[in-house]
Design an enzyme around this catalytic site. Structure first.
Site, short mmCIF file in Angstrom:
data_model
loop_
_atom_site.label_atom_id
_atom_site.label_comp_id
_atom_site.label_asym_id
_atom_site.label_seq_id
_atom_site.Cartn_x
_atom_site.Cartn_y
_atom_site.Cartn_z
N GLU A 15 -4.49 7.86 -3.07
CA GLU A 15 -4.98 6.62 -2.50
C GLU A 15 -5.29 5.60 -3.60
O GLU A 15 -5.19 4.39 -3.38
CB GLU A 15 -6.22 6.94 -1.66
CG GLU A 15 -6.58 5.89 -0.63
CD GLU A 15 -5.50 5.64 0.42
OE1 GLU A 15 -4.60 6.49 0.62
OE2 GLU A 15 -5.55 4.57 1.03
N HIS A 36 0.84 -1.20 0.00
CA HIS A 36 0.00 0.00 0.00
C HIS A 36 0.88 1.26 0.00
O HIS A 36 0.75 2.12 -0.87
CB HIS A 36 -0.91 -0.03 1.23
CG HIS A 36 -1.78 1.16 1.37
ND1 HIS A 36 -3.11 1.16 1.00
CD2 HIS A 36 -1.54 2.42 1.82
CE1 HIS A 36 -3.63 2.34 1.22
NE2 HIS A 36 -2.70 3.14 1.71
N GLU A 37 1.77 1.33 0.98
CA GLU A 37 2.62 2.52 1.08
C GLU A 37 3.55 2.61 -0.14
O GLU A 37 3.88 3.70 -0.59
CB GLU A 37 3.43 2.52 2.38
CG GLU A 37 2.59 2.52 3.67
CD GLU A 37 1.54 3.63 3.76
OE1 GLU A 37 1.77 4.73 3.19
OE2 GLU A 37 0.49 3.41 4.41
N HIS A 40 1.83 4.52 -2.76
CA HIS A 40 1.95 5.96 -2.50
C HIS A 40 3.36 6.44 -2.85
O HIS A 40 3.54 7.49 -3.46
CB HIS A 40 1.74 6.24 -1.00
CG HIS A 40 0.31 6.22 -0.56
ND1 HIS A 40 -0.67 6.99 -1.14
CD2 HIS A 40 -0.31 5.54 0.45
CE1 HIS A 40 -1.83 6.78 -0.51
NE2 HIS A 40 -1.65 5.90 0.45
#
Ligand code: ZN
Length: 507
Positions: free
Chosen positions: A301, A271-272, A275
């Site tokens: 996001e 997830h990160e 980003h």
């Protein structure tokens, strides 16, 4: 000649202020990263004040008389018309920012930065002690400031519009109400189908402990595979995982390891990483302009959700990765099958904790927060009633009740950080991520086999070209339409979910 040199001088002055603002923000960001990772516990209070000072200085510059003078001059036709698009857009954004934020008194801004920085430390303790009362006065002040800020910034329609606009330009309560009610209903329908299904997914992996040291290897391996650049980035640990882009060449992501629950670290890291890749690929030519950042928080996001869920939780991804996973954890789970893994990572079990929520019910957690925030800002409900309202709403929307405030109203850091209006962007990210996937599939052909073959470079390049390289030249709404030909839409996301869970739960 004279006119030419005046033009140069104005532009030079403008760029000079923007880079100075960037330097202050970069140092405030670094101080924040340090506070969240390695700084000793007792230094955090004083550090909060240092961050407050640096952020206030950056804010002052962004609304100063000097930048106002430069923007006024540069927006005159003779200067504006000969500027490249990036400066034109940057100037337009800064004028909008100036007109809004000049209305916020500097001392109030500084007090607020310090308040929210302290409130985060108070919240951390309040959460650990399951004690809403110590956090309540801080949250009251934060809500109060946000209500006043909405009035100062100005809005049409609902006061909450002024707050969400800071994260998702152009988004409104009106649009969110429609979007979220369709989303809520669609997810609840799928949830009911799953709950009625007689299929019981295999949960053997739930009781397996995977050593943290090996999980770290896995996290780094997966980040490298998907295209996160370790020469311009780091991976560290923190209680609440986050990404910070200090500049495109120094982007830092964090994760959190749990020996008995490897999904936290693995999917948190991916997830990160999503980003992080967005931050790393903002083009340098836009750096130090006001369009050298993501299109919106929701679009940011979309990148993390895309890699975490659309890619990371797909069967194709595990077809490719499983042999490496088995080799790494051969002592712990060597005989794990593809089917077991796919079922385990796509388990649907309504949980009270947002960050532990499954992919399906995640957006319901967001809708709950959105509904409460909107009412708080409107003054329809008050902070002291939040714990009770939270629990009631959770029962109504997700069907379960938290056993205490720690797993209820105190679970998230966002409100302590003053981030009211931020939560909706998580759900918007889910919607954008699948809209982007649909467009991507049209361009690159067999999406699944690219994922299975770990041909992530092709996918990443598409995202870089279509999304990252555009910086903030378009709003998220404009960008999604430019890329997909469609406006923000719930339908692709719902059919993506339905397709996935139909297979896993055989309904
Ligand atoms: Zn995120």
């Amino acid at each position: 000649m004279k006119e030419q040199s005046k033009h140069e001088e104005l532009l030079h002055g403008y760029i000079g202020i923007l880079s100075k603002i960037q330097h202050y923000r970069e140092m405030a960001g670094l101080a924040h990263w340090d506070m969240a990772t390695y700084a000793p516990k007792e230094g955090k209070g004083i550090r909060s004040e240092a961050i407050g000072t640096l952020s206030t200085e950056a804010f002052k510059m962004s609304v100063s008389k000097e930048i106002e003078r430069l923007l006024t001059e540069l927006s005159k036709e003779e200067h504006f018309n000969i500027l490249p698009e990036k400066y034109q857009k940057s100037i337009e954004k800064d004028i909008k920012h100036l007109e809004k934020f000049q209305k916020i008194p500097e001392d109030q801004y500084r007090d607020y930065v310090i308040l929210t920085s302290k409130a985060q430390n108070v919240w951390e303790k309040a959460k650990a002690d399951n004690d809403f009362n110590t956090f309540e006065p801080y949250l009251e002040k934060i809500v109060d400031f946000n209500q006043r800020m909405a009035e100062l910034l100005g809005y049409e329609g609902h006061p909450y519009n002024a707050l969400i606009d800071r994260f998702e330009e152009g988004m409104t309560v009106k649009k969110l109400d429609t979007t979220f009610s369709e989303l809520k209903e669609g997810i609840q329908t799928i949830l009911r189908k799953i709950q009625k299904s007689s299929k019981t997914p295999n949960k053997r992996l739930e009781s397996v402990n995977l050593p943290v040291e090996k999980q770290k290897i896995l996290s780094e391996l997966v980040l490298t595979k998907i295209g996160y650049d370790f020469d311009a980035g780091r991976l560290d640990e923190s209680v609440h995982p986050f990404t910070i882009g200090l500049n495109p060449k120094d982007v830092r992501v964090t994760t959190r390891y749990q020996e008995n629950f490897f999904k936290t670290a693995l999917f948190g890291t991916i997830h990160e990483g999503g980003h992080g890749m967005y931050e790393q690929n903002i083009p340098m030519e836009l750096f130090n302009t006001s369009v050298g950042s993501a299109a919106s928080t929701g679009m940011h996001e979309s990148q993390s959700r895309f890699w975490e869920n659309v890619v990371g939780r797909s069967e194709a991804f595990w077809k490719g990765l499983l042999p490496e996973f088995q080799a790494l954890f051969q002592e712990e789970v060597q005989d794990i099958t593809l089917e077991e893994m796919v079922e385990y990572i796509n388990l649907v079990e309504p949980s009270t904790i947002r960050v532990e929520a499954d992919e399906l019910t995640y957006s319901l957690h967001i809708i709950l927060r959105y509904e409460l925030e909107k009412d708080l800002i409107e003054g329809k409900i008050s902070v002291k009633d939040l714990p009770k309202l939270w629990n009631e709403k959770m029962k109504e929307i997700i069907g379960i009740e938290p056993k205490d405030n720690r797993e209820g109203v105190l679970q998230d850091i966002h409100w302590a950080g003053g981030m009211i209006g931020y939560f909706p962007t998580y759900a918007l990210g889910n919607l954008y991520s699948v809209q982007l996937t649909e467009a991507l599939k049209k361009d690159i052909g067999d999406f699944s086999s690219h994922i299975e073959n770990q041909n992530f470079a092709l996918i990443k390049e598409w995202m870089v070209k279509k999304v990252h390289h555009r910086g903030n030249l378009r709003t998220a709404e404009e960008l999604i339409e430019e890329i997909t030909g469609e406006r923000l839409s719930v339908k692709p996301y719902l059919s993506y979910l339905d397709d996935k869970y139909k297979k896993v739960y055989q309904y």
